[in-house]
Design a protein around this motif. Structure first.
Motif, short mmCIF file in Angstrom:
data_model
loop_
_atom_site.label_atom_id
_atom_site.label_comp_id
_atom_site.label_asym_id
_atom_site.label_seq_id
_atom_site.Cartn_x
_atom_site.Cartn_y
_atom_site.Cartn_z
N CYS A 82 0.83 -1.20 0.00
CA CYS A 82 0.00 0.00 0.00
C CYS A 82 0.86 1.26 0.00
CB CYS A 82 -0.93 0.00 1.21
SG CYS A 82 -2.28 -1.20 1.11
N LYS A 83 1.95 1.24 0.74
CA LYS A 83 2.84 2.40 0.78
C LYS A 83 3.49 2.63 -0.58
CE LYS A 83 3.97 2.27 5.71
NZ LYS A 83 5.04 2.07 6.72
N ILE A 84 3.92 1.54 -1.23
CA ILE A 84 4.53 1.67 -2.55
C ILE A 84 3.50 2.21 -3.56
CG2 ILE A 84 5.51 0.38 -4.48
CD1 ILE A 84 6.78 -1.49 -2.43
N SER A 85 2.29 1.68 -3.50
CA SER A 85 1.24 2.14 -4.39
C SER A 85 0.92 3.61 -4.16
CB SER A 85 -0.02 1.29 -4.20
OG SER A 85 -1.08 1.76 -5.01
N ASP A 86 0.93 4.02 -2.88
CA ASP A 86 0.63 5.41 -2.54
C ASP A 86 1.71 6.34 -3.08
OD1 ASP A 86 -0.89 7.43 -1.24
OD2 ASP A 86 0.59 7.46 0.37
N MET A 87 2.96 5.90 -3.00
CA MET A 87 4.05 6.74 -3.50
C MET A 87 4.03 6.85 -5.02
SD MET A 87 7.37 5.92 -1.10
CE MET A 87 7.47 4.25 -1.68
N ASN A 88 3.68 5.75 -5.69
CA ASN A 88 3.70 5.74 -7.15
C ASN A 88 2.52 6.48 -7.77
OD1 ASN A 88 6.06 4.28 -7.16
ND2 ASN A 88 5.03 2.29 -7.33
N GLN A 89 1.35 6.39 -7.11
CA GLN A 89 0.14 6.94 -7.69
C GLN A 89 -0.33 8.21 -7.00
OE1 GLN A 89 -2.83 3.88 -7.84
NE2 GLN A 89 -1.46 2.38 -8.78
N GLY A 90 0.20 8.47 -5.82
CA GLY A 90 -0.22 9.66 -5.11
C GLY A 90 -1.60 9.57 -4.52
N GLY A 91 -2.15 8.36 -4.43
CA GLY A 91 -3.49 8.20 -3.88
C GLY A 91 -3.47 7.70 -2.47
N GLY A 92 -4.62 7.40 -1.93
CA GLY A 92 -4.75 6.89 -0.57
C GLY A 92 -4.68 5.38 -0.54
#
Length: 264
Positions: A249-259
């Motif tokens: 989730c943290k990686i996804s948040d950093m890559n996409q800028g979402g929650g």
């Protein structure tokens, strides 16, 4: 033979049968159903052992499309009857119950074939928005399947009790056959896991898979943890899953800028 046991066995088997496709879709699983049957037959401890072992056997068996696997409900009920009423070992009872699990498979297929005749009527009810008519068809299908399963459970109970002395004499005289059934029953739990892994295992999970084996071997040989080896390994697996989910989730948040999403 205890008439009350027969009635209770028929009732719970009826419930287990319809629970496969309706109700909770949980209580029919061997890990829950077998202890209930064991309580009815007077030995819940054997029910826990048979249920846990049979659950491992059936964990990877699931219907795919119209194809039905050997039925876990009838197999579990018959294994309990053999284990308690015929004094079979757990492995022998499980090995002997396989043919009855196939009968359960045929009963499900027969039910689906019978209900397919009524599907045209269900379409007519749906076109008229007649929910009561559709409900009646569902009740018919559940009653048909539950009755078939209850009758098979009664026949297995009556037959198991009636021929118990003969089965005992047979197992003593032809011990090599019972030994073969015991070996087959012992292997089936691993076959169940193999089927499950064939469906679920991904290439990036092999390291965790082998680590689980090593951890189980280590904990199983320590007296203080041997009794809770599976639970301990499962908790470690949960911890790894939570960590992996959080990092993803943290990686996804950093890559996409979402929650954070639900991770599914």
């Amino acid at each position: 033979m205890d008439f009350i046991q027969i009635i209770l066995l028929a009732v719970v088997t009826f419930i287990f049968a319809i629970d496969q496709y309706s109700l909770t879709e949980v209580i029919y699983r061997p890990i829950i159903a077998c202890p209930i049957v064991g309580l009815i037959l007077g030995n819940p401890t054997v029910g826990l052992v048979v249920g846990g072992t049979y659950e491992l056997m059936m964990v990877g068996s699931m219907p795919v499309g119209g194809a039905q696997p050997p039925n876990s409900v009838i197999g579990g009920v018959v294994a309990m009857i053999f284990a308690i009423k015929s004094d079979f070992s757990v492995e022998e009872a499980l090995g002997s119950s396989v043919i009855f699990a196939l009968f359960g498979q045929y009963a499900v297929t027969l039910t689906f074939s019978f209900i397919s005749i009524l599907m045209g009527k269900a379409d007519q009810y749906a076109a008229k928005a007649d929910t009561k008519g559709i409900t009646r068809i569902n009740f018919i299908s559940m009653a048909f399947l539950g009755t078939l399963f209850a009758l098979m459970a009664i026949l297995a109970y009556v037959g198991g009790v009636s021929v118990s002395p003969m089965l005992k004499e047979f197992s003593d005289t032809y011990s090599w056959i019972m030994a073969g059934l015991g070996v087959a029953g012992g292997m089936m739990r691993y076959v169940g896991f193999a089927v499950l892994l064939k469906i679920m295992l991904a290439n990036d999970m092999w390291g965790i898979y082998f680590a689980g084996f090593v951890l189980a071997a280590l904990l199983g040989n320590v007296p203080a943890t041997a009794g809770a080896t599976l639970l301990s390994v499962a908790l470690v697996g949960v911890a790894i899953a939570i960590y992996d989910f959080t990092v993803s989730c943290k990686i996804s948040d950093m890559n996409q800028g979402g929650g954070m999403s639900d991770g599914i």
